[in-house]
Design an enzyme around this catalytic site. Structure first.
Site, PDB file in Angstrom:
ATOM      1  N   THR A  70      -5.416   3.965   0.724  1.00  0.00           N
ATOM      2  CA  THR A  70      -5.121   2.691   1.389  1.00  0.00           C
ATOM      3  C   THR A  70      -6.262   1.723   1.162  1.00  0.00           C
ATOM      4  OG1 THR A  70      -3.974   3.843   3.148  1.00  0.00           O
ATOM      5  CG2 THR A  70      -4.725   1.621   3.658  1.00  0.00           C
ATOM      6  N   GLY A  86       3.887   4.884   7.597  1.00  0.00           N
ATOM      7  CA  GLY A  86       2.649   4.982   8.375  1.00  0.00           C
ATOM      8  C   GLY A  86       2.320   3.686   9.095  1.00  0.00           C
ATOM      9  N   GLY A 114      -6.571   5.897   7.386  1.00  0.00           N
ATOM     10  CA  GLY A 114      -6.596   7.249   7.938  1.00  0.00           C
ATOM     11  C   GLY A 114      -5.206   7.684   8.364  1.00  0.00           C
TER      12      GLY A 114
END
Ligand code: SD4
Length: 338
Positions: A197, A227, A249
């Site tokens: 990311t 996500g 994360g």
């Protein structure tokens, strides 16, 4: 009293704004820092991304243009872990999530988008050309094609293909921190390059803030899994009167606390960017209890005075900062769990 002609003009403008979903809220909240641009972004890939953003910010460009151009650099990096070079889901498809937000609460996102090279630019089109905030899957792809984005081949990068074949031998999905890599990589055991990311926050010379976030998501995720990264308020949030925050994360645990929005609210209450990120990480740790050791969550934040900070749950997160003094630096982030 407004005359009839003026009223009609104003109404037409209002309707046009409604049709595109753009917020026509007048001038953005007055920014505190004017004249000194800054850009921060997640992980070491952020160094190159910052350079892309700086080409826009240095000559006085808009933060929104900078955060789009910046993360496009990473989306282009084949062999990197964002964009079409990223790791696939467990069925072998690379599915991309992205979002973008400007200084006036305009925002857009795409989730589970396939075969499009620059999801961040599609997210921006969602923001600017539709009345919606989030398009997903087939519909997001349909919109991208209608906007002229080319359909890329349905093919994994050579590295991703190799790793995927390897992963298929066990098909084990455990989204935990890969300790072999000092916690730097986030993703399933045995996965590689899983900090997949990039999130970026920028303030331009006018003092306005914007943010972007783009990802191929957790490697070998379930098909259809989305996500935090395309979700305004979780992976990214911007309030020009206060500041901006973004996450990387374990997305599920960022969503659980509405991470980016929480950090902006904490900064509104007077916390520094770093203290606000730390408080959000402490909340994740409290909620997860002993399981906090199995995940990584990291936040970056920038307030409207141009001050920045970050905090991570575990060791291994770094972020890149480009400031007006010309430095583009990679900083190791402080973390909660010893
Ligand atoms: C996700 N937050 O899809 C992303 C993954 C990530 O570094 O940030 N990896 O949950």
């Amino acid at each position: 009293m407004p005359n009839r002609r003026k009223f009609l003009q104003t109404s037409a403008a209002g309707l046009a704004a409604l049709a595109t979903g753009q917020v026509a809220a007048g001038p953005a909240a007055r920014p505190a820092a004017v004249g000194k641009p800054v850009v921060i972004s997640t992980w070491d890939a952020g160094l190159n991304a910052n350079l892309g953003a700086w080409k826009v910010l240095k000559p006085g460009g808009r933060a929104l243009d900078a955060v789009e151009a910046g993360v496009m650099v990473t989306e282009n990096e084949i062999g990197c872990c964002v964009g079409l070079g990223g790791r696939p889901d467990r069925d072998g498809h690379v599915t991309l999530d992205a979002c973008i937000m400007d200084e006036q609460f305009n925002c857009g996102g795409v989730a589970a988008l396939e075969r499009i090279k620059h999801p961040i630019s599609v997210a921006r089109r969602v923001m600017e050309r539709t009345p919606h905030v989030l398009l997903v899957g087939e519909g997001a792809q349909q919109f991208a094609l209608a906007q002229g984005f080319p359909l890329e081949p349905d093919k994994l990068s050579a590295d991703a293909e190799k790793d995927y074949r390897e992963w298929l031998k066990t098909s084990q999905y455990k989204p935990v921190v890969n300790v072999e890599n000092s916690g730097r990589r986030v993703g399933p055991v045995g996965g590689k390059q899983n900090h997949d990311t990039i999130a970026m926050l920028a303030q331009d010379a006018r003092g306005n803030l914007s943010g972007s976030c783009t990802t191929s998501g957790m490697a070998y995720k379930m098909r259809g899994r989305v996500g935090d990264s395309p979700l305004i308020g979780s992976g990214l949030y911007v309030d020009n009167a206060v500041g901006a925050a973004a996450a990387t994360g374990q997305g599920e645990d960022v969503i659980r606390i509405a991470g980016a929005s929480l950090i902006v609210e904490l900064m509104r209450q007077g916390l520094s960017p770093k203290a606000a990120c730390k408080a959000a990480i402490e909340r994740v740790a409290r909620i997860k209890g002993a399981k906090a050791r199995d995940i990584q969550v990291c936040f970056i934040a920038l307030n409207n005075r141009g001050e920045y900070g970050a905090y991570a749950l575990q060791k291994g997160f770094n972020y890149a900062v480009q400031t007006a003094d010309g430095n583009n630096t990679l900083l190791d982030c402080e973390y909660l769990l010893p």
